[in-house]
Design an enzyme around this catalytic site. Structure first.
Site, short mmCIF file in Angstrom:
data_model
loop_
_atom_site.label_atom_id
_atom_site.label_comp_id
_atom_site.label_asym_id
_atom_site.label_seq_id
_atom_site.Cartn_x
_atom_site.Cartn_y
_atom_site.Cartn_z
N ASP A 1 0.82 -1.20 0.00
CA ASP A 1 0.00 0.00 0.00
C ASP A 1 0.86 1.26 0.00
OD1 ASP A 1 -2.41 1.30 0.06
OD2 ASP A 1 -3.14 0.28 1.86
N GLY B 1 -4.18 4.70 -6.54
CA GLY B 1 -4.42 5.49 -7.76
C GLY B 1 -3.40 6.59 -8.01
N ASP C 1 -10.27 4.06 -2.47
CA ASP C 1 -10.94 2.92 -1.83
C ASP C 1 -12.42 2.82 -2.24
OD1 ASP C 1 -8.55 2.73 -0.56
OD2 ASP C 1 -9.38 2.70 1.47
C1 GLA Z 1 -5.76 1.81 1.99
C2 GLA Z 1 -6.07 0.79 0.89
C3 GLA Z 1 -7.20 -0.13 1.35
C4 GLA Z 1 -6.79 -0.82 2.63
C5 GLA Z 1 -6.42 0.20 3.69
C6 GLA Z 1 -5.82 -0.44 4.92
O1 GLA Z 1 -6.79 2.71 2.22
O2 GLA Z 1 -6.45 1.46 -0.30
O3 GLA Z 1 -7.49 -1.08 0.32
O4 GLA Z 1 -5.70 -1.68 2.36
O5 GLA Z 1 -5.45 1.13 3.20
O6 GLA Z 1 -5.44 0.51 5.89
#
Ligand code: GLA
Length: 379
Positions: free
Chosen positions: A126, A162, A183
């Site tokens: 991430d 993104g 998300d």
């Molecule tokens: C980001 C990612 C999510 C998830 C959260 C976890 O927002 O985009 O898919 O993995 O972190 O904290």
């Protein structure tokens, strides 16, 4: 080769967020088998953020939270493997994960080696707590190399949420997925936004590296960690899953498998939709120019070329409330009009077959789609 077709599995984030533990992950693993998801193709069981202690240990290692995962991660990996599935975990390119747990920045090779020793088969990586001025591409290529250096086959799911135009470079950095959107939440607006931002950016998505427009919300029904009041209707979940399948996006279940209703279970295991998603050629749908100025945020017709000279036609009206004609002019799809060349269309949901020449512009109710297996026929 890893990720020959879009990866499929289950991820903990959408339902459980920070409230994950060994029991729940084992329960989900069992249900993947019992309810037929594994046999439908869903392969990876992925633990998302919040599995570790808040700080590394004195050796600088990540430590699974002993309250959540009392037997450690190797134990869980072995369990998941014993059920014929693969084990996924999560870390981040920054100094902290998005929920504030330690990230892998500066520890890539040690963390990758630890993941490999636990039997990890998939790593979601991430991007939070990462300086805007730092080189994101370098951070991802470093973890990609670190995973390769372990010698274990580990699918690398690069998630920049993104940022940094991942479609331009994630494939070259060795990632097998690149998260190209913010998300997802359990609402029609959310999955539609993710889709419409990306529908024409799938050209780099193919065997070995896929455009990830986020995990599935099908069946969440307004509950869980990414809840929105009301969740989605049956029609909206069907649209969401059909779009993800038709566009060849990774299919990561996000719902609580204990609570999925019959409608959503049937949908998520629909063989025809999954077959389109998993077609070995992995081609993105072809969208003609006309579609670009006809309410693109509401309706779309596209063809998807498949293996064995086959193809499919998808017609989507993803507006909230308007019945709309969805325009498929065959000239725009490589089939000249006026020449007696038509399309025999078999509805993948009903099995009904129709034959059309030159154009097919049905009126579709809001939030409905038609997906056909298509064949060229002569008059
Ligand atoms: C980001 C990612 C999510 C998830 C959260 C976890 O927002 O985009 O898919 O993995 O972190 O904290």
């Amino acid at each position: 080769m890893l990720a020959k077709t879009p990866p499929m599995g289950w991820n903990s984030w959408n339902t459980f967020g920070p409230n994950i533990n060994e029991t729940v992950v084992m329960e989900m693993t069992d249900l993947m088998v019992e309810k037929g998801y594994r046999d439908a193709g869903y392969e990876y069981v992925v633990i998302d953020d919040c599995w570790a202690l808040r700080e590394r240990n004195e050796k600088g290692e990540l430590v699974p939270d002993p309250e959540k995962f009392p037997h450690g991660m190797k134990y869980l990996a072995d369990y998941i493997h014993s059920k014929g599935m693969k084990f996924g975990m999560y870390s981040a390119a920054g100094v902290r994960t998005c929920a504030g747990y330690p990230g892998s920045y500066g520890h890539e090779y040690e963390d990758a080696a630890m993941f490999a020793s636990w039997g990890v088969d998939y790593l979601k990586y991430d991007k939070c707590h990462f300086a805007g001025s730092a080189d994101a591409r370098n951070a991802y290529v470093t973890m990609s190399m670190a995973l390769r250096a372990t010698g274990r086959d580990i699918v690398f799911s690069g998630c920049t949420v993104g940022e940094n135009n991942p479609h331009d470079w994630m494939r070259s950095a060795g990632a097998h997925l690149y998260r190209s959107t913010v998300d997802i939440f359990d609402s029609p607006e959310s999955f539609r936004n993710n889709f419409t931002q990306q529908y024409d950016k799938f050209s780099q998505s193919g065997p070995g590296c896929f455009n990830d427009i986020d995990m599935l919300i099908v069946g969440m029904r307004g509950t869980g960690n990414v809840a929105r009041i009301g969740g989605c209707s049956d029609e909206a979940y069907k649209m969401h899953f059909a779009l993800w399948c038709f566009w060849g996006a990774p299919l990561m279940l996000g719902a609580d498998l204990r609570k999925l209703d019959d409608f959503c279970h049937e949908l998520l295991t629909n063989k025809e939709l999954i077959r389109l998603n998993q077609d070995p050629e992995c081609r993105p749908p072809y969208i003609d120019e006309r579609q670009r100025y006809h309410n693109l945020n509401k309706r779309l017709a596209a063809i998807k070329m498949l293996d064995n000279n086959e193809f499919a036609l998808g017609l989507f009206n993803y507006s909230d409330d308007a019945e709309l004609e969805v325009l498929a002019y065959f000239d725009d799809l490589g089939i000249p009009s006026g020449k007696g060349i038509g399309l025999e269309l078999t509805d993948i949901f009903t099995g009904e077959t129709i034959t059309k020449f030159d154009f097919y512009t049905p009126k579709l109710p809001a939030m409905t789609c038609k997906i056909y297996r298509a064949k060229i026929v002569k008059r």
